[in-house]
Design an enzyme around this catalytic site. Sequence first.
Site, short mmCIF file in Angstrom:
data_model
loop_
_atom_site.label_atom_id
_atom_site.label_comp_id
_atom_site.label_asym_id
_atom_site.label_seq_id
_atom_site.Cartn_x
_atom_site.Cartn_y
_atom_site.Cartn_z
N ASP A 16 0.75 -2.76 1.86
CA ASP A 16 0.82 -1.11 1.81
C ASP A 16 2.70 -0.86 2.47
OD1 ASP A 16 -2.04 -0.91 0.91
OD2 ASP A 16 -2.56 -1.14 3.17
N LYS A 19 -1.19 3.15 -1.21
CA LYS A 19 -1.59 4.31 -1.16
C LYS A 19 -0.63 5.18 -0.60
CE LYS A 19 -5.45 2.83 -0.31
NZ LYS A 19 -5.29 1.27 0.07
#
Length: 476
Positions: free
Chosen positions: A251, A273
């Site tokens: 991430d 994200k």
Amino acid sequence: MDYLPIFADLKQRPVLVVGGGEVAARKVDLLLRAGAEIRIVAQSLSPILEQLSQQGQIHWLGQAFAAEQLDEVFLVIAATDDSALNAEVFSEADKRRVLANVVDDQPRCSFIFPSIIDRSPLVVAVSSSGQAPVLARMLREKLEALLPASLGQMAEVAGRWRGQVKQRLNAIGERRRFWEKTFGGRFATLVANGQTAEAQRQLEQDLEQFAQGSEGTQGEIALVGAGPGDVGLLTLRGLQVMQQADVVLYDHLVSDEILDLVRRDAERICVGKRAGAHSVIQEETNRLLVELAQQGKRVVRLKGGDPFIFGRGGEELQVAAAAGIPFQVVPGVTAAAGATAYAGIPLTHRDHAQSVTFITGHCRPDGDGLDWADLARARQTLAIYMGTMKAADISQRLIAHGRAATTPVAVISRGTRADQLVQTGTLQQLEQLAQQAPLPALLVIGEVVELHHQIAWFGHQPQAEGVSRPAVVNLA
């Protein structure tokens, strides 16, 4: 090479220790672990050695050293504070060609003790040839962190299977490839997770496939929490798994310093994200996890904080389970624990908060379903993840349900990192604080925030309440 590194079998061999203090006790402990028959000479015994003598684990010959005590012993250790006696022990041992070690006196040593990493039956020895023992100890500590405790059990299981493997696989090169794949595959993971019976079955299955000419490796997924940012908060287990990975899906919240610890030849894929189209991105991440594992790869899903706290880790493992892919979870230090600790804000305190609640500000589109009346109760701490965009709504709802507008709050940006920023104020100022907060940021609401001014310790610290330095902003 100043010394030849060898491993001596001391089982039931007589070893003489001259000295009865703490240093001698440490040497005796090591010798007992090696199975030696220990004879000891000392004016008196330390409590530990006296207990061992009473238990019959060591034999106390008497108070005075005599040269004939060296007859038939395999080696001798002198561990007294009498330099003349130590020299005599070494001299008499040298005459008899008995290996001798005088503690902290290298010229009077025919052998020396290395720093040891004990994963019996796997043992790693590190030595600086007596030139820099502190350096050797530091290296040992680094190796301790890198070598899983399960290596010993792995070696034991492998030892029991050596005969069968040799029968099934005739060529040396073939056996070597088998063991390399075994120690780097699912078998190793099962042993590390304490699933010994399953590991035995996996090894048997792998051997059968290998003997039939199929060297396929079963892929697996490891869900690893990278912690809140500071590389020092990464767990040892997380580091070990990362260094075994073939592919790492990470991430945006994972720091570069932590990514640098990934095995160098591992493929790295960023699946971070951002706001918008979350379901599509998550579905793509799920697809990649399954696809890569089905290719026989060891896949690490590396997430900031803890993967099971607002990290959608459970959803990803549901997909893995549905696809029949083995997986494991390595917890991490969650942002609420790490960031508040580095900001000097205890989540609970006997005088201020008897409970703490973790909340996400990034809810499902159909609503948050939160009990705001319960969240507005006093004497509790709220830690809100991903809440900066909804700070206004959060403060309004809490105040509307009875939480005082003057309740202390903090917004911690980039918690635990060198550029950590802590802003403090009141609940009615939460929106203003959140608007100027660099991301990622954690919202903390509750009376415990007041303690930041007393016990902040990391980075720039507040001089006093109402006075701030660049990394601490106070609107109260």
